[in-house]
Design a protein around this motif. Structure first.
Motif, mmCIF file in Angstrom:
data_model
loop_
_atom_site.group_PDB
_atom_site.id
_atom_site.type_symbol
_atom_site.label_atom_id
_atom_site.label_comp_id
_atom_site.label_asym_id
_atom_site.label_seq_id
_atom_site.Cartn_x
_atom_site.Cartn_y
_atom_site.Cartn_z
ATOM 1 N N GLU A 182 4.869 -7.369 2.804
ATOM 2 C CA GLU A 182 4.081 -6.399 2.041
ATOM 3 C C GLU A 182 2.703 -6.176 2.658
ATOM 4 O O GLU A 182 2.193 -5.057 2.712
ATOM 5 C CB GLU A 182 3.945 -6.879 0.594
ATOM 6 C CG GLU A 182 3.212 -5.888 -0.302
ATOM 7 C CD GLU A 182 3.125 -6.372 -1.739
ATOM 8 O OE1 GLU A 182 2.445 -5.695 -2.533
ATOM 9 O OE2 GLU A 182 3.723 -7.424 -2.054
ATOM 10 N N ARG A 183 2.099 -7.261 3.142
ATOM 11 C CA ARG A 183 0.759 -7.158 3.716
ATOM 12 C C ARG A 183 0.760 -6.238 4.929
ATOM 13 O O ARG A 183 -0.161 -5.443 5.129
ATOM 14 C CB ARG A 183 0.245 -8.543 4.106
ATOM 15 C CG ARG A 183 -1.171 -8.538 4.674
ATOM 16 C CD ARG A 183 -1.669 -9.969 4.914
ATOM 17 N NE ARG A 183 -3.019 -9.962 5.470
ATOM 18 C CZ ARG A 183 -3.282 -9.867 6.762
ATOM 19 N NH1 ARG A 183 -2.284 -9.761 7.639
ATOM 20 N NH2 ARG A 183 -4.535 -9.869 7.191
ATOM 21 N N LYS A 186 0.837 -2.602 3.781
ATOM 22 C CA LYS A 186 -0.435 -2.189 3.185
ATOM 23 C C LYS A 186 -1.448 -1.846 4.277
ATOM 24 O O LYS A 186 -2.148 -0.831 4.204
ATOM 25 C CB LYS A 186 -0.991 -3.294 2.285
ATOM 26 C CG LYS A 186 -0.279 -3.410 0.942
ATOM 27 C CD LYS A 186 -0.926 -4.475 0.063
ATOM 28 C CE LYS A 186 -0.267 -4.530 -1.304
ATOM 29 N NZ LYS A 186 -0.885 -5.560 -2.184
ATOM 30 N N TRP A 190 -2.979 1.899 5.186
ATOM 31 C CA TRP A 190 -4.433 2.081 5.239
ATOM 32 C C TRP A 190 -4.853 2.662 6.589
ATOM 33 O O TRP A 190 -5.642 3.605 6.656
ATOM 34 C CB TRP A 190 -5.122 0.735 5.000
ATOM 35 C CG TRP A 190 -6.609 0.784 5.160
ATOM 36 C CD1 TRP A 190 -7.531 1.284 4.280
ATOM 37 C CD2 TRP A 190 -7.362 0.312 6.304
ATOM 38 N NE1 TRP A 190 -8.803 1.157 4.781
ATOM 39 C CE2 TRP A 190 -8.737 0.571 6.027
ATOM 40 C CE3 TRP A 190 -7.020 -0.292 7.503
ATOM 41 C CZ2 TRP A 190 -9.744 0.236 6.921
ATOM 42 C CZ3 TRP A 190 -8.026 -0.623 8.400
ATOM 43 C CH2 TRP A 190 -9.362 -0.359 8.109
#
Length: 388
Positions: A182-183, A186, A190
């Motif tokens: 997930e990181r 993200k 971004w």
């Protein structure tokens, strides 16, 4: 044993037919299309041959074909190393060292006469996207353009004296899986939305612009590494033309910073999932129509990443992850594609390996590019690591 140089249609046929005897009991092998392999040896279809030379042989024992090999060199590959280096490829052989040695010897003799002092193999006459490396782990059906061979080939090459110049790792990824890190996603989202960055997918209509941008990025990203060789725009035009039936425009992405090209990503559908329906390797108009029909029926559910590059100034900015973010949106929409192969990355490129692992890739296949120095007293050097 006889080694006969391929010089006529009968020997060309023998060259293409020999693998069928090698793989007749191997369900993992997918016969390549004969016309695509033959185009590699045609200077009118393979621009690299205009800057080099190639020859090939078929080995006969007791009147039966038992092996084959091609040898070649080109100016943009030969002179980037400590010694002029040619290549050998399209090697197929029964499990007999005597036959393999004879094939390697005839290639070495020919390359020596051409001014070469080493040979790499098994490699291709052109870009390393296709037909490159000896399979040593992951004996499963290969994606389009990836070499497949019996496990005993490693023994044949090593016993002759070839050494590992570098290893090539391929990773498997389900980019649509909710279990991916997930990181990573993200950060990717971004980065993809940062001001000044734009992302464009390739279009056939504007291919000349994208070819120019590809070469610009490629030269900056790779020019300082010893695996670098300049790309001729015509090579890319030829590849696009020959692959147009299977290429997806949305599988090729470019990144721009304030309008300047800084990164690219190229992926292709796994055409082997279509080609396996044509085991003879021969094509005609009716077969081409059927191939197009199968593609429309969404038979292909796997794709293969063949190249990715970011110019040095932006290599620590997260651009690679942002490209994956763009691609993920495409694959969520084209949900019949549920498997991605990231192939291949050399062990000389630890940063790209870390990216493939960070995105959730699992190492599944290993190939090796091997080198044989004609001067057996000369120090053997492995491919240099790309430093940050």
């Amino acid at each position: 044993m006889q080694l006969i140089q391929v010089t006529n249609k009968k020997l060309i046929h023998a060259f293409h037919q020999l693998p069928y005897s090698i793989y007749k009991h191997d369900k993992n092998w997918i016969a390549p299309l004969r016309m695509m392999i033959e185009d590699i040896f045609n200077p009118e279809k393979n621009n690299t041959l205009k800057k080099g030379k190639a020859s090939r042989w078929v080995a006969y024992k007791e009147g039966k074909p038992v092996g084959r090999i091609a040898a070649f060199h080109s100016s943009n590959y030969a002179h980037q190393f400590d010694q002029p280096t040619g290549g050998v490829g399209f090697f197929e052989c029964i499990d007999e060292q005597e036959v393999a040695d004879a094939l390697f010897n005839v290639a070495k003799k020919w390359l020596t006469a051409e001014g070469m002092e080493a040979m790499d193999g098994p490699i291709n006459i052109g870009e390393n996207f296709f037909h490159w490396g000896l399979l040593v782990d992951g004996f499963i059906p290969q994606t389009f353009g990836m070499n497949y061979n019996p496990a005993y080939y490693h023994k044949l090459w090593n016993n002759y004296g070839f050494k590992t110049y570098y290893q090539q790792f391929s990773y498997n990824l389900d980019i649509t899986s909710p279990d991916l890190p997930e990181r990573f996603w993200k950060i990717a989202a971004w980065t993809a939305k940062k001001p000044g960055y734009t992302f464009e997918n390739f279009t056939f209509r504007n291919q000349e612009t994208y070819i120019r941008d590809f070469i610009d990025i490629y030269d900056q990203a790779w020019s300082k590494h010893d695996n670098y060789k300049p790309i001729d725009p015509q090579d890319l035009r030829d590849m696009i033309s020959q692959s147009k039936l299977i290429l997806e425009e949305e599988f090729i992405w470019f990144v721009y910073k304030e309008g300047v090209p800084i990164g690219f990503f190229m992926m292709i559908p796994d055409a082997n999932q279509l080609i396996k329906y044509f085991p003879s390797g021969k094509m005609n108009l009716l077969k081409l129509i059927r191939l197009y029909y199968l593609k429309r029926r969404k038979v292909i559910n796997r794709c293969r990443v063949i190249v990715m590059g970011v110019i040095p100034k932006f290599q620590k900015s997260g651009i690679e992850s942002a490209i994956f973010y763009q691609l993920r949106q495409v694959l969520l929409r084209k949900d019949w594609y549920n498997e991605m192969e990231l192939s291949w990355v050399g062990d000389f490129n630890p940063k790209m390996i870390s990216i493939f692992e960070a995105v959730g890739g699992k190492k599944t296949i290993t190939h090796q590019t091997l080198r044989y120095l004609f001067d057996r007293e000369k120090e053997f050097k492995r491919s240099a690591i790309i430093e940050d």
